[in-house]
Design a protein around this motif. Structure first.
Motif, PDB file in Angstrom:
ATOM      1  N   ASP A 145       9.631  15.540 -10.292  1.00 18.54           N
ATOM      2  CA  ASP A 145       9.377  14.269  -9.603  1.00 18.54           C
ATOM      3  C   ASP A 145       7.896  14.147  -9.279  1.00 18.54           C
ATOM      4  O   ASP A 145       7.293  15.091  -8.738  1.00 18.54           O
ATOM      5  CB  ASP A 145      10.189  14.172  -8.303  1.00 18.54           C
ATOM      6  N   LEU A 146       7.314  12.994  -9.584  1.00 19.35           N
ATOM      7  CA  LEU A 146       5.913  12.741  -9.283  1.00 19.35           C
ATOM      8  C   LEU A 146       5.804  11.476  -8.445  1.00 19.35           C
ATOM      9  O   LEU A 146       6.348  10.431  -8.815  1.00 19.35           O
ATOM     10  CB  LEU A 146       5.089  12.560 -10.565  1.00 19.35           C
ATOM     11  N   VAL A 147       5.106  11.578  -7.323  1.00 25.17           N
ATOM     12  CA  VAL A 147       4.817  10.421  -6.485  1.00 25.17           C
ATOM     13  C   VAL A 147       3.334  10.119  -6.621  1.00 25.17           C
ATOM     14  O   VAL A 147       2.484  10.993  -6.409  1.00 25.17           O
ATOM     15  CB  VAL A 147       5.176  10.692  -5.010  1.00 25.17           C
ATOM     16  N   PHE A 181      -2.486   1.599  -0.288  1.00 25.50           N
ATOM     17  CA  PHE A 181      -2.236   1.962  -1.681  1.00 25.50           C
ATOM     18  C   PHE A 181      -0.811   1.591  -2.078  1.00 25.50           C
ATOM     19  O   PHE A 181       0.102   1.598  -1.257  1.00 25.50           O
ATOM     20  CB  PHE A 181      -2.424   3.471  -1.890  1.00 25.50           C
ATOM     21  N   ASP A 182      -0.621   1.297  -3.360  1.00 32.73           N
ATOM     22  CA  ASP A 182       0.724   1.218  -3.914  1.00 32.73           C
ATOM     23  C   ASP A 182       1.271   2.643  -4.040  1.00 32.73           C
ATOM     24  O   ASP A 182       0.512   3.593  -4.271  1.00 32.73           O
ATOM     25  CB  ASP A 182       0.702   0.557  -5.293  1.00 32.73           C
ATOM     26  N   ILE A 183       2.579   2.785  -3.914  1.00 28.36           N
ATOM     27  CA  ILE A 183       3.208   4.101  -4.022  1.00 28.36           C
ATOM     28  C   ILE A 183       4.346   4.010  -5.028  1.00 28.36           C
ATOM     29  O   ILE A 183       5.324   3.291  -4.794  1.00 28.36           O
ATOM     30  CB  ILE A 183       3.734   4.597  -2.664  1.00 28.36           C
ATOM     31  N   ASP A 184       4.210   4.708  -6.143  1.00 26.17           N
ATOM     32  CA  ASP A 184       5.212   4.682  -7.209  1.00 26.17           C
ATOM     33  C   ASP A 184       5.804   6.070  -7.430  1.00 26.17           C
ATOM     34  O   ASP A 184       5.212   7.085  -7.029  1.00 26.17           O
ATOM     35  CB  ASP A 184       4.598   4.183  -8.521  1.00 26.17           C
ATOM     36  N   GLN A 185       6.939   6.091  -8.108  1.00 29.52           N
ATOM     37  CA  GLN A 185       7.620   7.348  -8.393  1.00 29.52           C
ATOM     38  C   GLN A 185       7.954   7.436  -9.870  1.00 29.52           C
ATOM     39  O   GLN A 185       8.340   6.447 -10.491  1.00 29.52           O
ATOM     40  CB  GLN A 185       8.908   7.446  -7.558  1.00 29.52           C
ATOM     41  N   VAL A 222       9.119  10.192 -19.766  1.00 31.06           N
ATOM     42  CA  VAL A 222       9.072   9.934 -18.327  1.00 31.06           C
ATOM     43  C   VAL A 222       9.788   8.627 -18.009  1.00 31.06           C
ATOM     44  O   VAL A 222       9.648   7.636 -18.727  1.00 31.06           O
ATOM     45  CB  VAL A 222       7.609   9.847 -17.819  1.00 31.06           C
ATOM     46  N   VAL A 223      10.563   8.648 -16.937  1.00 28.05           N
ATOM     47  CA  VAL A 223      11.186   7.431 -16.409  1.00 28.05           C
ATOM     48  C   VAL A 223      10.370   6.998 -15.200  1.00 28.05           C
ATOM     49  O   VAL A 223      10.315   7.706 -14.191  1.00 28.05           O
ATOM     50  CB  VAL A 223      12.651   7.675 -16.005  1.00 28.05           C
ATOM     51  N   HIS A 224       9.714   5.845 -15.308  1.00 27.31           N
ATOM     52  CA  HIS A 224       8.920   5.320 -14.197  1.00 27.31           C
ATOM     53  C   HIS A 224       9.823   4.412 -13.355  1.00 27.31           C
ATOM     54  O   HIS A 224      10.300   3.370 -13.834  1.00 27.31           O
ATOM     55  CB  HIS A 224       7.709   4.564 -14.729  1.00 27.31           C
ATOM     56  N   GLU A 225      10.056   4.805 -12.128  1.00 29.26           N
ATOM     57  CA  GLU A 225      11.057   4.146 -11.293  1.00 29.26           C
ATOM     58  C   GLU A 225      10.473   3.082 -10.372  1.00 29.26           C
ATOM     59  O   GLU A 225      11.181   2.542  -9.523  1.00 29.26           O
ATOM     60  CB  GLU A 225      11.805   5.206 -10.483  1.00 29.26           C
TER      61      GLU A 225
END
Length: 356
Positions: free
Chosen positions: A106-108, A12-16, A129-132
């Protein structure tokens, strides 16, 4: 750790993502008034009616969690029965599309790229939201993926060096072990000298975070040193400094989860017998493995005095088994089905016979 290892296993891709001014998005139910803050006073002496939760208000965290949970559930998220900060979104066949882990603001998110994008767009409709992008750093832990080797590493390199530098030990001679072989705390004596000026509690507390997040090799040392939190002696202070020297020499050490390793949980457990010379309580130690590295570990004194090595080992086995039951549920919620019973390794034949 479980979610990251399971996400890497399933490629899976993992984003924050980070929610800006998270508490202000929640709804305040109580009627609360506050005095006019400095720099705003209009000279009337009137009070202000609070319309949104502020940082520092005791119910703000709970109200924000309720709002975020409802938002994720409205998008189809299923809240875990075992960890309320874990959510999964599944397709019509029951397969996982996205896993979401939350920590305050924070959301992962772990899943297929297009599904993560859809979820983030949904978040944008409700919050700022800031998508990092790809997860690199969270809660003091550095996350590194090697797509060539199909591995995911979790390490606290920067935190380790910061701790060593904080206590002025960056130029120390590194050690190969956290504590000397066979190290034991002596029973307290009335004439024990105390190290009241040494920053013992700060050192142990700082290293404790390492032992909790990514360093199972520090767990036993922390188990021993925390027993003298209230009255550190020159011997325990010397042991704490040795742990710091070990951290200095192993700051790159962490966890590496492998996609090609088994996704079946396996546990190892052991205990001494009456190892604490002051209370004669035994020490439990266990580690639970998943995808080639630990996902859970513990070292700690047992709550009662054991009258035999069999009893001490059986108590340790029981503690480990409870952790395994919990982790099996979490791992299966993250998409890695466990086949058959989990194997727990213990080296006491009598305890094994009791367990059967």
């Amino acid at each position: 750790r479980v979610m990251l290892a399971a996400a890497n296993k399933q490629d899976f891709d993992i984003d924050q993502s980070d929610v800006s001014n998270a508490y202000l998005h929640a709804d305040l139910k109580e009627i609360i008034y506050l005095r006019q803050p400095d720099g705003y006073k209009d000279g009337t002496g009137r009070v202000l009616l609070l319309r949104k939760p502020l940082y520092g208000l005791k119910q703000s965290g709970m109200l924000w969690n309720v709002r975020l949970t409802k938002t994720i559930q409205n998008y189809g998220g299923i809240q875990s029965l075992n960890d309320p900060c874990l959510f999964t979104i599944r397709d019509s066949n029951g397969e996982i599309e996205i896993m979401i882990a939350t920590h305050v603001d924070d959301l992962v998110q772990a899943g297929r790229g297009e599904e993560i994008t859809k979820f983030q767009q949904k978040l944008d409709e409700h919050f700022k939201v800031v998508h990092e992008g790809e997860l690199k750093y969270i809660l003091g832990m550095e996350v590194k993926r090697d797509y060539k080797e199909n591995t995911l590493g979790v390490v606290q390199r920067k935190y380790s060096l910061d701790v060593v530098s904080k206590f002025g030990m960056e130029a120390c001679n590194p050690k190969n072990t956290p504590l000397p072989g066979g190290f034991k705390l002596a029973a307290r004596a009335e004439d024990d000298e105390e190290e009241s000026e040494a920053p013992y509690r700060q050192v142990v507390g700082s290293v404790m975070y390492l032992a909790t997040c990514t360093r199972p090799d520090l767990a036993y040392a922390m188990c021993v040193l925390t027993r003298r939190f209230d009255s550190p002696t020159p011997a325990t202070w010397a042991a704490a400094k040795m742990v710091m020297k070990y951290v200095r020499g192993t700051y790159n050490t962490g966890l590496i989860y492998q996609r090609n390793a088994s996704d079946q949980i396996e546990a190892f457990v052991d205990s001494d017998w009456g190892g604490d010379e002051e209370t004669r309580k035994s020490t439990t130690g266990y580690v639970v493995m998943f995808c080639g590295n630990p996902i859970s570990w513990r070292a700690g004194l047992q709550k009662s005095v054991s009258t035999s090595s069999t009893e001490a080992e059986y108590i340790a086995l029981c503690e480990c088994a409870k952790e395994v039951v919990y982790l099996r549920r979490i791992v299966e919620e993250c998409g890695c089905k466990q086949i058959g019973p989990t194997l727990i390794h213990v080296d006491n034949e009598a305890a094994v016979k009791l367990a059967h």
